[in-house]
Design an enzyme around this catalytic site. Structure first.
Site, short mmCIF file in Angstrom:
data_model
loop_
_atom_site.label_atom_id
_atom_site.label_comp_id
_atom_site.label_asym_id
_atom_site.label_seq_id
_atom_site.Cartn_x
_atom_site.Cartn_y
_atom_site.Cartn_z
N SER A 56 4.83 2.27 8.02
CA SER A 56 4.42 1.15 7.17
C SER A 56 5.58 0.66 6.31
CB SER A 56 3.26 1.56 6.27
OG SER A 56 2.11 1.81 7.02
N HIS A 87 0.81 -1.22 0.00
CA HIS A 87 0.00 0.00 0.00
C HIS A 87 0.85 1.28 0.00
CE1 HIS A 87 0.39 -0.11 4.54
NE2 HIS A 87 0.45 1.20 4.35
N ASP A 117 0.07 -7.64 1.58
CA ASP A 117 0.49 -6.25 1.67
C ASP A 117 2.01 -6.13 1.66
OD1 ASP A 117 0.16 -3.52 1.70
OD2 ASP A 117 -0.07 -3.39 3.87
#
Length: 389
Positions: A228, A120, A150
């Protein structure tokens, strides 16, 4: 004078003298110091002042070791952690092409300079650049992606000599309470370290409708936007997970994709650019006591098969889907299909446990043994796992 009168006066004089003497004595007693109550002074409070005593060298040794562990870990690992900027060009009705930028973290994972991050972070990017701890900034290209977990793999144009690849641990033997250390770029604050513990293991993390990342690590190490794709580390500086998400409505709850998932998919990402997820080509309902009672099913756990994908592995192997419909309350249920009660001999409780077993315990090309209930009889059908479309 009359002597008789004197004799009468004498007793009166004596009484007066006696009265005066007694009065004198009373007055004298009232003047005695010990007869007057002495006022008592209030006690003075005793104030104890604690004088801090420096801890001994022996007492400070564990503290020094603790600090040295963290600082040494940061010095070794942080050069491998990068700041990722992904630029996306979108079309605006009035202004035409409009750039926007997303940021995240990543880390060098092998000697070839490959960088792992979250899918993402770079999804839909028109250009990507990575910045290392020595402020070297270079463009990078996408090598492979695994949206279901992911994960994404990048290759930068160059890697500084100081960016030594991280060591990958194993997430299979992790325990709740172990130390967890995150390094990343929260809110663009580069090379930020936070510490905490592993709060829980084996969580399913829903990332989309019907899509889950299984077996994720939950931690209270501070993870924020920008973390992230960065590494979650153990006390030795080895990667145990890839930081991927936070629970926005609560503080201190972050999630990381386990490193064993990364190790399972990384070779395919390098060689093929994608990871083929195993798939049997069926959809079903979780069997519950209420559903079993409403439909008069023979079991209260398992998966009631509803639909089969045309030309999918399950339909080719002879698995049966629903044959009719039934209205339960205000919900229309597809019924009459086989009920999965076990896979490869392992009991299956519901739809989520079915998905988890197929994802974690099988691979494309494996022969999967389904234990089914059909018409009250138990049968076994072998289904070759295909690649999820």
């Amino acid at each position: 004078r009359n002597p008789g009168n004197n004799m009468k006066i004498l007793p009166k004089v004596m009484k007066v003298l006696l009265f005066l003497f007694l009065l004198f004595l009373a007055a004298g007693c009232s003047q005695r110091p010990d007869a007057t109550p002495t006022p008592q002074s209030s006690p003075t409070p005793i104030v104890v002042v604690a004088t801090p005593t420096p801890l001994s060298e022996a007492d400070m040794a564990p503290v020094d070791i603790e600090e040295e562990l963290i600082t040494n870990l940061y010095e070794r690992v942080s050069p491998a952690v990068v700041h990722i900027k992904a630029q996306i060009i979108s079309m605006d009705f009035f202004f035409g092409p409009t750039p926007s930028e997303g940021t995240g973290s990543g880390f060098v994972v092998d000697g070839a300079g490959h960088i792992i991050t979250n899918n993402h972070v770079i999804e839909g990017a028109d250009s990507i650049e990575v910045t290392f701890s020595d402020e070297t900034t270079v463009p990078a290209k996408v090598v492979g992606v695994d949206p279901f977990n992911d994960l994404a793999l990048l290759r930068p144009e160059a890697v500084p000599a100081t960016a030594v690849p991280v060591e990958l641990a194993s997430s299979a033997a992790l325990r709740v309470g172990q130390r967890a250390i995150a390094i990343g770029n929260p809110f663009g604050l580069e090379q930020t370290l936070t510490t905490g513990v592993i709060s829980a293991l084996g969580r399913p993390l829903q990332i989309d409708e019907g899509e889950f990342i299984f077996n994720v690590i939950q931690t209270d190490a501070a993870i924020n936007p920008g973390n992230s794709g960065g590494p979650l580390l153990d006390s030795r500086g080895r990667v145990i997970g890839v930081n991927t998400a936070i629970r926005r409505e609560a503080e201190g709850i972050g999630f990381a994709v386990p490193v064993d998932t990364l190790k399972r998919v990384i070779t395919a990402l390098i060689e093929e650019g994608t990871y083929p997820h195993p798939w049997l080509g069926l959809l079903g309902y979780s069997v519950t006591p209420n559903l079993a009672d409403a439909l008069d099913l023979p079991v209260e756990e398992g998966v009631l098969i509803a639909q089969l994908y045309r030309d999918g592995p399950a339909v080719r192997a002879g698995v049966r889907g629903a044959s009719r419909q039934s209205l339960i309350g205000n919900q229309r249920i597809l019924i009459g299909g086989d009920i999965i009660v076990a896979i490869n001999g392992e009991p299956i409780d519901d739809w989520l446990s079915y998905l988890e077993f197929i994802e974690l315990e099988t691979a494309v090309g494996d022969m999967v043994s389904l234990t089914l209930l059909r018409g009250g009889q138990q049968i076994t059908i072998e289904v070759p796992a295909g690649a999820q479309p």
